[in-house]
Design an enzyme around this catalytic site. Structure first.
Site, PDB file in Angstrom:
ATOM      1  N   GLN A  73       0.853  -1.145  -0.100  1.00 22.65           N
ATOM      2  CA  GLN A  73      -0.054  -0.152   0.012  1.00 22.65           C
ATOM      3  C   GLN A  73       0.784   1.272   0.061  1.00 22.65           C
ATOM      4  O   GLN A  73       1.657   1.513   1.026  1.00 22.65           O
ATOM      5  CB  GLN A  73      -0.768   0.222   1.204  1.00 22.65           C
ATOM      6  CG  GLN A  73      -1.744   1.465   1.467  1.00 22.65           C
ATOM      7  CD  GLN A  73      -2.524   1.246   2.933  1.00 22.65           C
ATOM      8  OE1 GLN A  73      -2.110   0.616   3.680  1.00 22.65           O
ATOM      9  NE2 GLN A  73      -3.666   1.827   2.610  1.00 22.65           N
ATOM     10  N   GLY A  74       0.700   2.118  -1.054  1.00 16.94           N
ATOM     11  CA  GLY A  74       1.427   3.308  -1.204  1.00 16.94           C
ATOM     12  C   GLY A  74       0.856   4.445  -0.934  1.00 16.94           C
ATOM     13  O   GLY A  74       0.141   5.181  -1.658  1.00 16.94           O
TER      14      GLY A  74
ATOM     15  N   SER B  19       0.824   6.462   2.787  1.00 17.12           N
ATOM     16  CA  SER B  19       1.659   7.593   3.797  1.00 17.12           C
ATOM     17  C   SER B  19       3.135   8.063   2.953  1.00 17.12           C
ATOM     18  O   SER B  19       3.548   7.508   2.247  1.00 17.12           O
ATOM     19  CB  SER B  19       1.870   7.008   4.701  1.00 17.12           C
ATOM     20  OG  SER B  19       0.943   6.621   5.861  1.00 17.12           O
TER      21      SER B  19
ATOM     22  N   GLU C 234     -11.915  -0.592   6.600  1.00 18.39           N
ATOM     23  CA  GLU C 234     -10.657  -1.038   7.252  1.00 18.39           C
ATOM     24  C   GLU C 234     -11.043  -1.503   8.881  1.00 18.39           C
ATOM     25  O   GLU C 234     -10.258  -2.295   9.286  1.00 18.39           O
ATOM     26  CB  GLU C 234      -9.596   0.152   7.389  1.00 18.39           C
ATOM     27  CG  GLU C 234      -8.267  -0.518   7.225  1.00 18.39           C
ATOM     28  CD  GLU C 234      -7.110   0.558   7.127  1.00 18.39           C
ATOM     29  OE1 GLU C 234      -7.490   1.831   6.912  1.00 18.39           O
ATOM     30  OE2 GLU C 234      -5.942   0.241   7.323  1.00 18.39           O
TER      31      GLU C 234
ATOM     32  N   SER D  24      -4.889   6.879  13.492  1.00 14.84           N
ATOM     33  CA  SER D  24      -4.494   6.601  14.957  1.00 14.84           C
ATOM     34  C   SER D  24      -5.669   6.751  15.816  1.00 14.84           C
ATOM     35  O   SER D  24      -6.782   7.265  15.415  1.00 14.84           O
ATOM     36  CB  SER D  24      -3.543   7.815  15.059  1.00 14.84           C
ATOM     37  OG  SER D  24      -4.192   9.181  15.000  1.00 14.84           O
TER      38      SER D  24
ATOM     39  N   GLU E 149      -6.138   9.007  17.955  1.00 16.01           N
ATOM     40  CA  GLU E 149      -6.572  10.524  17.928  1.00 16.01           C
ATOM     41  C   GLU E 149      -7.405  10.720  16.703  1.00 16.01           C
ATOM     42  O   GLU E 149      -8.581  11.643  16.969  1.00 16.01           O
ATOM     43  CB  GLU E 149      -5.482  11.571  17.934  1.00 16.01           C
ATOM     44  CG  GLU E 149      -4.362  11.551  19.275  1.00 16.01           C
ATOM     45  CD  GLU E 149      -3.552  10.170  19.154  1.00 16.01           C
ATOM     46  OE1 GLU E 149      -3.523   9.416  18.413  1.00 16.01           O
ATOM     47  OE2 GLU E 149      -2.854   9.924  20.267  1.00 16.01           O
TER      48      GLU E 149
END
Lengths: 402, 380, 402, 380
Positions: free
Chosen positions: A126-127, A129, A245, A387, A389
């Protein structure tokens, strides 16, 4: 409201369990049970067996190799795989790219890629980030310029999990740098990792593992045919992918397996006057995690059972963000219990039978040496895949209207 | 009561800080770690020149006669830099055994060597079954004429692979977990029958697994003090480790605050997000509470009432552990991915803090013992 | 660095302890030990004794009745009072208004009020918060218009603690509604509670107690002589007052006393097979709180010892915000331990010997019936005097530069 | 597996919700609470009309034959409104003892009275020494001809002051904490020798302290089932209390979210502060985890394997307790002062949740028992 598994569901669980027992290679099982990730060969071999059985991608449309099962039945399969433990079908292929192709791909793309994704004939990574685009994914910079029937890709991706094993990569790239909004002007491309101009550089994580990588793109030519969906509308694919996800991230089956194993280990773990398990405080901490995991299991089932309604509602179940937040917290808490059980011998770094053995195996017990490494590694759980957060931001916006 | 450093103490702090700034950049440290010993002989010699290695010993023995506060100052600085040298094992632990358990002759012989950086010590105590119990010793010492024969196996001997002499606990009488019958022996690491296998610890430092196969030592090898000596030195070590932890936490906190100020997401410094601000504030609270306990540890290291000293040191271990875990974990969490990598200091602080947390008893070990023993505030 | 109490400090502690033992009335001690607040008569009587001894306001300038003591010595006195337990000198008089008058008051104000504050001849309450101005104190609306040599005060204050006992109130009022900034145009007034136009209405808190009040001002005439400091600069006084508030808020001595008492209680508390104290889990929780309290005690001492340097630095010690945050957390945690110890009999609401006894005293043990009430009441700790959230905002700003 | 409500269940939910909306405004509730009984006879009659009071009983006995899911629905609605009536004590607990332990004749006599709202029951069990142990019973029952004589004292009998009949545990043999020898008796509250003192509970509801002074009852007063019956009914009650807790938490969460949206400080809605947003999100997580456990409780209430049922119900109690405490406390914290007052519902939710947490065993009680019994996930 019927809150028990049906007889049919129970029978299915039994069938799955027996099939896994009969088909999972002993060395794969052993490696998984030790708490290590499977080797590439083990992952591929096992997924092929699942594929041949028709169980690699049950959640896909039946025409693409899926099964006409209820969400609960799929949950049972997935839980049994995790709790054996056996390798889970590769998420990049089966949970991320597959559904995106089914929803957005061309007929050719589907025909060409989907069977290979399911069988793991092609390993995708997976590209998404980039160094400057983590939680704020939409600020990505990796660029693709159209020249004739190719895109020319330049830029960098990071945190690319298992890129060292991958045959292909799916990529978010900026195709229109002048778009009004950050989220616009992004496209979704499929790229063969053997294309000239791609460099993979390992990132070693604090546990000493090589799981993630940096991937550099230097004038990489990608055929226009490898665009998924509409040019400059790649964010739609990304959003769709990310929203798929969450249920998987609870990983209740895997956590149950880790706890079951810890209970056995702690009964034998040397603890001075008595085995670690006989310390009421340790036992209470362990039970406390079990209780939360039981609740998370029920929450997972509720979210799954609500799946159809969710589609028609067009909004995820409020409980779905719970899965990622608590699921990763519990995985981290379990890893801390292992550290606690390991005691002073947990200070020995792990022996990796794959690598050129850093430590000789009998310095400490295998599980003791892995305890801290796993604890360090699992700190990532609350960082990646949205995350904690970010999950809470999402909840505040979507469900609380704040 | 006075929490200020004296002029001399401030000088000590500054000179060590300067030394480490010079010698302990992240890349330099990586080099030391990758070396065979896992630390730097160069830096060790610089410590010796600075006088650090003779610090706690009496002036009569060739030392500087410094106390626990000076040890705290030094260990904290080393924690900030994640220094790898065997300061605590050689000077604090080994030194403690010599100071409290050795004869004047032994000290006259060994202390100058330590102070010059020519003698390294390690404490071989933990056994496979003992977990954190200091009185759980299966290794045996049997009388052999005037001397002793040592037989047994010790694991996780920190810096045991490079030590010149080993301080070894062994049982001369009684059952495995009896409090009586434990003695402490000083054994050259190259004595016949000693075999060592070095290994890496989870924070990238070094330790050894050591087997004692009919190792003969003479009568003078037995130090004076038995289990009480072990407990005293363990407590002094806890004080030093606590100060090291404070250094790690302080540096990790600074690193995190810097990152929050500079890292941008969503078009703004992530430090402008209130949830991260409050987490950083909580980190600060944790650090200050831990720092208070490291000071308590320094104060208690020389307490002569054993029960009082142990009780307070247990409290120190619990509170340092709790706060170290929070600060270590949040350093990684607030950084995100970058602190998950070997190439960034953040994760290394988490690792070192985790190791410290699991040396000489983890939180639950001391919390359980403390609560069995009546808690922190006992009736006066 | 010398981290032990000196012999002189130790001797002083002994002196204080003996004096308190000899002078604290038995009924006051008993009521305090039960966990209740003192009656007005008890508070006044005790403070007068402290005043006569010269110990009511040791932190004030010597000329106004203070003592030339180190901060540590003052800490010892305060800790001994709290841990006896005896009533603490009234905070509104001694820690809030007194220092403000010493710093900002006129000579007449000092001469008239300071001795009465110290001796509790006048009981002051604090008129800061308003319904719309809680954490955001500067948005207060209660107004004072100057007419001749009087201010005419109109508006409302709330959360006014013990206004029902008070002779006077110190008040933040808006004297210039047109000021450029919220913090400007505020003045600090002293008001006699007997002035016509003042109405006090009780607020009953969830534990059933009458501690706080609403206070209404309807054309209340206040002599201009009762202005403290400069007109429209009352925020300076308020800021000064609030920054003095923190070290006291740790209340380590009081918490130690509560824990000491809980240990005795829990040894006798009926717990089925064994007393509650013999449950290793309960004991661990209790010890865990003790450990944190020990750390807080050390932190308090550090902040106090740093006091002089702090003055010259002009900045509070970074550790000082810790005191309020952890201090209140620990008080709350202790109250939860009492609830735990009380078990099912903790469901009985408390008997108040002052009020017309809601429950007969022998339904359950006195401490059992008080456990939940105290737990409910102490939820306020993290809200008032600068909530935990506000403290963290302050820390992020001041110390972290965020 | 299916988490949807049936049409009938939805109807039940809606009609009760409507009733409570109508009858249970905050001011109305204050009135009920201030009355002598501490709850509303009016509302009780309305429940009867709605059929709620006969719900769990078999149709043959004059009930509706509903199950644990319906009880969950009702208790949750009552939790939302902080309803004060003795529904759980009379229908769930009293009803449970009748359903599982009474004879057909007793049920034929009593169930219709309960369903009509004319008979109130309470469970007199807890004793001053017993804490949360169901098998700790000192109250004695001695054979007296065909009947029994009951002697002892029961405390914290919820709604015991208004109950018409008491379900009383007493020991016919064995020592105070033996599992054997406990029997359950059905005793009219006005029987000779029964004396009651009503009192307020910490959440403003009512309970009684009840003394049994040589109370004579006939043979039929003894129900069948002993301690196993008590444990079964206790588990059914835990399921109902858990659902009530969900109602409280849900309502408290809604109240808090509304407040965050409307309360302004520093010129903006306090809900725009990220630290409060994240806390609200955490509240949501807690609520959903607790809701899952309330559903598990409803599912397990009818489990016939006693060990399996107990194990799961202990897990339910722990998880509901943990999350209820967080939600209750944060409701007050995020509101600030206003929720500290009797005049606002927020604090009342905290109070009710605290009482529920301390009924039939607190978190530590069940966590300890569960961990002694092998944990949640036992080897299949």
């Amino acid at each position: 409201m019927e809150l028990r598994f049906t007889d049919e569901e129970r029978a299915f669980r039994q069938e799955v369990r027996e099939w896994i027992d009969a088909n999972l290679p002993a060395d794969t099982r052993e490696r998984m049970a030790s708490g290590r990730t499977p080797t590439k060969a083990m992952q591929v071999d096992w997924q092929k067996r699942l594929y041949d059985k028709g169980w690699a991608v049950p959640h896909w449309k039946v025409e693409w190799g899926g099964q006409p099962w209820s969400a609960i039945k799929r949950f049972i399969l997935s839980e049994e795989i995790q709790s054996t433990p056996a390798p889970t079908p590769l998420g990049f292929n089966c949970n991320m790219l597959g559904p995106v192709l089914i929803a957005f791909g061309t007929e050719e793309q589907k025909k060409h890629f989907l069977p290979k994704l399911a069988s793991l004939d092609l390993w995708f990574c997976q590209g998404f980030s980039e160094p400057g685009a983590g939680s704020d994914l939409a600020s990505l910079k990796c660029a693709a310029k159209k020249e004739g029937d190719h895109y020319i890709v330049n830029g960098q991706k990071t945190w690319t999990t298992l890129a060292q094993h991958a045959d292909w990569i799916f990529l978010l790239v900026r195709t229109d740098p002048g778009a009004a909004k950050q989220q616009e002007g992004i496209s979704f491309l499929l790229v063969d990792m053997k294309t000239p101009g791609i460099t993979v550089r390992p990132i070693i994580t604090i546990d000493g593992a090589h799981e993630v990588n940096e991937v550099f793109f230097d004038d990489v030519k990608v055929p226009v045919a490898n665009l998924v969906g509409t040019e400059n509308r790649g964010w739609d694919c990304a959003k769709f992918l990310l929203s798929n996800e969450r249920t998987g991230q609870a990983r209740v089956g895997a956590s149950k397996e880790r706890i079951r194993r810890l209970k056995l280990i702690a009964k034998e773990a040397p603890g001075g006057a008595r085995p670690v398990m006989d310390d009421p405080r340790f036992r209470s901490r362990l039970t406390d995690v079990e209780v939360q995991l039981k609740a998370l299991e029920m929450t997972t089932l509720r979210v799954l059972a609500d799946e159809n309604r969710q589609l028609s509602r067009g909004k995820p179940n409020p409980a779905s963000s719970v899965l990622k937040i608590r699921g990763t917290e519990l995985q981290q808490a379990i890893s801390e219990l292992y550290v606690m059980a390991a005691g002073p011998y947990g200070l020995a770094a792990p022996n990796d039978p794959e690598a050129d053995g850093r430590n000789e195996p009998d310095i400490a017990q295998d599980w003791q040496t892995l305890a801290q490494a796993t604890y360090f590694n699992w700190r990532k759980q609350s960082i990646y895949g949205g995350s904690t957060e970010i999950q809470k931001n999402i909840m505040a916006k979507a469900f609380l209207g704040l | 009561m006075d929490f200020d450093l004296s002029e001399d103490q401030r000088l000590l702090q500054d000179s060590l800080s300067k030394l480490l700034k010079d010698k302990y950049g992240f890349e330099q440290r990586k080099g030391y770690m990758a070396s065979e010993t896992g630390w730097s002989r160069d830096v060790w010699n610089a410590y010796a020149e600075l006088g650090l290695l003779g610090m706690p010993f009496a002036e009569d023995d060739g030392g500087l006669g410094y106390g626990a506060v000076e040890t705290m100052i030094v260990a904290e600085q080393m924690g900030r830099s994640l220094a790898l040298e065997p300061f605590i094992t050689t000077v604090v632990m080994g030194g403690g055994f010599l100071r409290h358990g050795a004869t004047a002759e032994q000290r006259a012989d060994l202390v100058p060597k330590i102070a010059e950086g020519k003698l390294l010590l390690a404490f071989a105590h933990t056994e496979v079954q003992s977990r954190f119990d200091l009185h759980d010793v299966a290794t045996s010492a049997k009388k052999d004429g005037d001397g002793w024969v040592i037989e047994g196996r010790k694991g996780v001997v920190v810096h045991g692979d490079t030590a010149d002499m080993l301080v070894v606990t062994a049982r001369v009488s009684g059952a495995r977990r009896d409090r009586d019958g434990i003695e402490v022996f000083l054994i050259p690491a190259d004595a016949k029958g000693v075999s060592r296998r070095g290994f890496k610890t989870s924070d990238g430092q070094r330790a050894a697994d050591i087997t004692f196969d009919a190792v003969k030592v003479d009568a003078a090898a037995k130090l004076t003090g038995g289990l009480a000596l072990v407990e005293r030195v363990a407590d002094e070590t806890i004080a030093a480790l606590s100060a090291e932890a404070i250094g790690c936490m302080e540096a990790a906190k600074d690193l995190t605050i810097d990152y929050l100020k500079t890292r941008k997401q969503f078009g703004r410094a992530i430090g402008s997000f209130q949830s991260l601000q409050h987490r950083a504030a909580e980190m600060m609270v944790c650090l200050e509470q831990a720092r208070s306990m490291a000071m308590l540890a320094a104060m208690m290291a020389s307490e002569t009432n054993d029960a009082e000293r142990r009780r307070n040191m247990r409290a120190v271990k619990v509170e340092i552990g709790r706060n170290a875990r929070f600060v270590g974990q949040q350093t990684v969490q607030m950084h995100g991915g970058i602190a998950m990598t070997m190439e960034y200091a953040g994760g290394h602080y988490l690792k070192r803090l985790t190791v410290i947390e699991n040396m000489f008893g983890d939180m639950d070990h001391h919390l359980a013992a403390l609560s069995e023993e009546g808690g922190v505030f006992v009736a006066a």
